[in-house]
Design a protein around this motif. Structure first.
Motif: not given
Length: 200
Positions: A140, A142-144, A146-148, A151
């Motif tokens: 996944e 993410t561009t903010n 933060r890790k999901s 990630s």
């Protein structure tokens, strides 16, 4: 009476430019054509600017560093915004995300005094394929910042060895966290137990 260009702009000494053949052209029209060309060729313009700045930095390293430090000090908010935009643009590509992962691995290796000989191209290929090398779970993006749980991260098979292509896999963060304390066989046993206890 004032002369006008074909687009209706008033032609004066200030608004025209003399060409080598003696003719004069409208600066406003030229600027419009130039901006339109840049919009159509953003990647080429960006690459040319990088090459130009690389030449300037190579020829005048100390002057360039001092100029950069002064600009950052005078424009803190703009610098912060540009950094954020650069990170977002970099994270939008597999190459950029691979560079971030490799940069982190090199930093950790330096702190621990361990080897880091990972191939950037190999990391990029795995990220481009889009799935964890161990679990097969899709990554996944993410561009903010933060890790999901999904990630992409780098996982060393043997923690007491360095980051090498043979000792490192690109995996989802959830798997990496789960095996930080225990052996992969423990994680596998828990996963099988969870599957066996799932309600039918």
């Amino acid at each position: 009476m004032n002369a006008f260009c074909r687009n209706g702009h008033t032609l004066t000494e200030e608004t025209t430019r003399q060409a080598p053949d003696g003719t004069r052209s409208c600066r406003v029209c030229e600027r419009t054509r130039c901006n339109a060309w840049k919009d159509r060729n953003k990647d080429l313009v960006r690459q040319k600017n990088r090459e130009r700045m690389a030449r300037i930095r190579a020829e005048n390293p100390e002057v360039t560093r001092e100029r950069s430090r002064r600009w950052v000090k005078e424009n803190p908010e703009k610098h912060k915004r540009i950094q954020k935009e650069t990170r977002l643009r970099r994270r939008s590509t597999a190459r950029g995300r691979a560079m971030d992962l490799l940069r982190g691995a090199r930093k950790r290796s330096k702190m621990l005094g361990m080897e880091c000989s990972l191939s950037l191209d190999r990391i990029e290929r795995v990220l481009a394929d889009g799935v964890c090398e161990v679990t097969g779970i899709p990554f996944e993006v993410t561009t903010n910042g933060r890790k999901s749980p999904w990630s992409a991260t780098l996982d060393k098979t043997k923690n007491d060895s360095g980051y090498t292509d043979q000792n490192t896999k690109v995996v989802v963060w959830a798997y990496n966290v789960a095996k930080q304390t225990w052996d992969p066989s423990v994680v596998l046993r828990v996963a099988k137990a969870l599957l066996g206890n799932e309600p039918s």
